[in-house]
Design a protein around this motif. Structure first.
Motif, PDB file in Angstrom:
ATOM      1  N   CYS A  31      -4.776   6.835  -4.649  1.00  0.00           N
ATOM      2  CA  CYS A  31      -4.264   7.691  -4.208  1.00  0.00           C
ATOM      3  C   CYS A  31      -4.244   7.938  -2.936  1.00  0.00           C
ATOM      4  CB  CYS A  31      -3.227   7.707  -5.025  1.00  0.00           C
ATOM      5  SG  CYS A  31      -2.986   6.589  -6.747  1.00  0.00           S
ATOM      6  N   ARG A  53      10.929   2.437  -0.321  1.00  0.00           N
ATOM      7  CA  ARG A  53       9.866   3.458  -0.647  1.00  0.00           C
ATOM      8  C   ARG A  53      10.042   4.328   0.392  1.00  0.00           C
ATOM      9  NH1 ARG A  53       6.437  -2.081   1.386  1.00  0.00           N
ATOM     10  NH2 ARG A  53       7.961  -2.772  -0.170  1.00  0.00           N
ATOM     11  N   GLY A  61       0.620  -1.243  -0.143  1.00  0.00           N
ATOM     12  CA  GLY A  61      -0.047   0.338   0.019  1.00  0.00           C
ATOM     13  C   GLY A  61       0.190   1.266   0.446  1.00  0.00           C
ATOM     14  N   LYS A  62       2.476   1.395  -0.044  1.00  0.00           N
ATOM     15  CA  LYS A  62       2.847   2.420  -0.039  1.00  0.00           C
ATOM     16  C   LYS A  62       3.381   2.508  -1.781  1.00  0.00           C
ATOM     17  CE  LYS A  62       3.652   3.125   4.352  1.00  0.00           C
ATOM     18  NZ  LYS A  62       3.246   4.175   5.380  1.00  0.00           N
ATOM     19  N   GLU A  91       0.150   6.797   0.225  1.00  0.00           N
ATOM     20  CA  GLU A  91      -1.045   5.067   0.343  1.00  0.00           C
ATOM     21  C   GLU A  91      -1.601   5.127  -0.986  1.00  0.00           C
ATOM     22  OE1 GLU A  91      -0.726   7.091   3.212  1.00  0.00           O
ATOM     23  OE2 GLU A  91       0.687   7.166   4.217  1.00  0.00           O
ATOM     24  N   TYR A  92      -1.872   4.218  -1.275  1.00  0.00           N
ATOM     25  CA  TYR A  92      -3.163   3.582  -1.868  1.00  0.00           C
ATOM     26  C   TYR A  92      -3.618   2.581  -2.147  1.00  0.00           C
ATOM     27  CZ  TYR A  92      -0.143  -0.113  -3.837  1.00  0.00           C
ATOM     28  OH  TYR A  92       0.236  -1.445  -3.721  1.00  0.00           O
ATOM     29  N   ARG A  93      -4.968   2.574  -2.875  1.00  0.00           N
ATOM     30  CA  ARG A  93      -6.062   0.927  -2.271  1.00  0.00           C
ATOM     31  C   ARG A  93      -6.481   0.950  -3.845  1.00  0.00           C
ATOM     32  NH1 ARG A  93      -3.638  -0.135   1.398  1.00  0.00           N
ATOM     33  NH2 ARG A  93      -3.930  -0.038   3.661  1.00  0.00           N
TER      34      ARG A  93
END
Length: 416
Positions: free
Chosen positions: A322, A300, A279-280, A312-314
């Protein structure tokens, strides 16, 4: 006295004798014509036979590890018959395949007599059943999953290692950066490596690393973890998503330029996004060559490029969401004497910024990102917040395309 009268032979006997003699002459001429051809065919057959013997001798030497001697026999065979390899393959495949089929049928019958096995009536070479096929072969052979090609008692073979240790080695191959390419290359070595690379524990941890622990509750149907990951994954880790932007700006007129002259410049810069497992992410805007910029985005937690944004992202249903952060630099207030307090400098409040980005994942193999929304949230030290909604256009925010970077998975820093 006159000679006695001699009777002439009947006409039919003369004709029959003439036909028989004529037939013998014709057969003799045909044999004389075909005899040179038969000799040439015999020489050609002998040459092909000799070439096959040379080639098979080279195969035996190659199997025993004598490669230099095997090359000599291969060259002799090719000098006699250039296409000898294809000829040997056709001859041996016709002779060997029926025996292999009968042997496999016997093994199946014996196995059915002792331990009944379901007859799937499917091709053994079907790629969807390779795991079942390899497991069945290992059980029938009653040998280790990884076998030595040449026996050597002085060296300990990797096939003698326990399954737990081999599983740990493959976790180092995948590493914390999820290097799937190296894992798939290992699976091409042999049947044992193929089965080890498809281990459920490895792919379960890959899913946890990529999607979080919540992914364990998503696989309700009990699908194999590798199959579930391939059907759910939509982002790539072994490269960067890159887009190119250009705009025209007016330059300044020099002191020697004419008053009517105006300089215009074409400005080109790139936006790069690097996604890490867990998730980074990083985002960089740079006018330098993207191949050089991407190599610096290999960590990272640290990047030497000025203006880099961390976040972070999903991934939610083919959408990449993001959140990037930009912290305002903290300035220490200078010490001011009592005399200069009235004329002290005024400092403006520089806010912390959060960038909210949303993309649509599209394209073949999910290698394209299309902008959906872009928002900036300013957070001031007084507690006030403002939100800016950026207008998106294909010129200023073109689609981002995935580009592989080979240096990202050059070495493993930590196991899976």
């Amino acid at each position: 006295m006159a000679a006695p009268f001699e009777e002439e032979p009947p006409t039919e006997d003369v004709l029959n004798s003439f036909r028989a003699e004529w037939k013998r002459e014709l057969e003799g001429s045909q044999q004389r014509q075909t005899s040179p051809l038969n000799a040439e065919e015999k020489l050609e057959q002998d040459k092909h036979k000799k070439a096959r013997e040379y080639f098979q001798e080279g195969v035996k030497l190659e199997q025993t590890g004598k490669l230099y001697d095997a090359i000599k026999f291969y060259k002799k065979a090719e000098q006699l018959v250039p296409d000898i390899e294809k000829e040997v393959y056709q001859i041996t495949s016709v002779q060997v395949n029926p025996q292999k089929m009968n042997l496999s049928a016997q093994v199946k019958n014996e196995d059915e007599n002792h331990n009944p096995v379901e007859d799937t009536n499917q091709d053994n070479d079907d790629i969807t059943n390779l795991i079942e096929k390899f497991n069945r072969d290992v059980c029938l052979d009653n040998k280790p999953t990884i076998q030595q090609e040449f026996e050597n008692n002085n060296v300990r073979h990797i096939g003698s290692l326990p399954a737990e240790l081999l599983n740990l080695i493959f976790k180092w191959v995948v590493s914390a950066d999820l290097d799937f390419r190296s894992l798939e290359n290992c699976s091409l070595v042999c049947k044992g490596f193929y089965l080890a690379a498809r281990d459920q524990d490895i792919w379960r941890q890959i899913c946890i690393r990529a999607f979080g622990k919540s992914s364990l509750s998503h696989n309700i149907e009990g699908i194999p973890w590798r199959q579930w990951y391939l059907s759910s994954a939509s982002i790539h880790y072994n490269g960067c998503y890159v887009s190119k932007m250009t705009y025209i700006r007016q330059g300044e007129r020099g002191f020697q330029d004419h008053e009517s002259y105006r300089a215009w410049h074409m400005v080109t810069y790139y936006r790069l996004i690097r996604l890490f497992p867990g998730g980074k992410m990083l985002m960089v805007l740079s006018a330098d060559d993207p191949s050089l910029t991407a190599k610096l985005m290999n960590n990272r937690n640290f990047c030497s490029i000025q203006g880099v944004l961390y976040g972070e992202y999903r991934v939610v249903e083919k959408k990449l969401v993001c959140v990037l952060h930009k912290t305002a630099p903290k300035k220490s207030a200078p010490k001011i004497s009592r005399r200069k307090r009235r004329d002290s400098m005024i400092y403006y409040d520089v806010p912390d910024q959060d960038f909210l980005l949303e993309f649509q994942i599209k394209g073949k193999n999910s290698k394209l990102l299309y902008w959906s929304s872009y928002k900036i949230i300013n957070k001031y030290s007084t507690g006030r917040e403002t939100e800016e909604d950026i207008t998106l256009s294909d010129q200023n925010f073109p689609r981002m395309q995935f580009v592989k970077v080979g240096s990202y998975h050059f070495e493993s820093s930590a196991p899976l």
